[in-house]
Design a protein around this motif. Sequence first.
Motif, short mmCIF file in Angstrom:
data_model
loop_
_atom_site.label_atom_id
_atom_site.label_comp_id
_atom_site.label_asym_id
_atom_site.label_seq_id
_atom_site.Cartn_x
_atom_site.Cartn_y
_atom_site.Cartn_z
N TRP A 26 0.82 -1.20 0.00
CA TRP A 26 0.00 0.00 0.00
C TRP A 26 0.87 1.27 0.00
CZ3 TRP A 26 -5.14 0.61 -0.58
CH2 TRP A 26 -5.69 1.87 -0.32
N ARG A 33 0.03 8.81 -6.32
CA ARG A 33 -0.98 8.30 -5.39
C ARG A 33 -2.32 8.92 -5.77
NH1 ARG A 33 -0.24 5.45 -0.36
NH2 ARG A 33 1.82 5.49 -1.23
N ARG A 38 -5.49 4.11 -5.41
CA ARG A 38 -5.96 3.67 -4.09
C ARG A 38 -7.07 2.62 -4.23
NH1 ARG A 38 -5.60 9.37 -2.68
NH2 ARG A 38 -3.77 9.64 -1.38
#
Length: 108
Positions: A26, A33, A38
Amino acid sequence: MNPQVEFNLALILFLPWFGILAALYWIYPRQPRTTARRAYDAVALAIASALAAWGMHWSMLNADPHAGAIWKQVLASSISYGLFLLVMTIALIARFRLFKAPRPNASR
């Protein structure tokens, strides 16, 4: 030992390691990002966790009953860990291809 704990022992023992691997997946790489990344990472981790749990249960139910109780746990751990790593490896390779970081223009 409680039968439910015994049945899920392989998964219980591997949860900390799965957590460490999931956190590393993660967190790194930090950029880019985006919301899409995500969501992709969350789906990949959910699939890996579900497949690992399924593989553990499948192997506990299908292990040779004459091999002994410990070998059921060994098989369950091996199958569960292998499936988790398989999904994470495929997801990592696909993530690098889908979410490439933009390269700065190198002027010479």
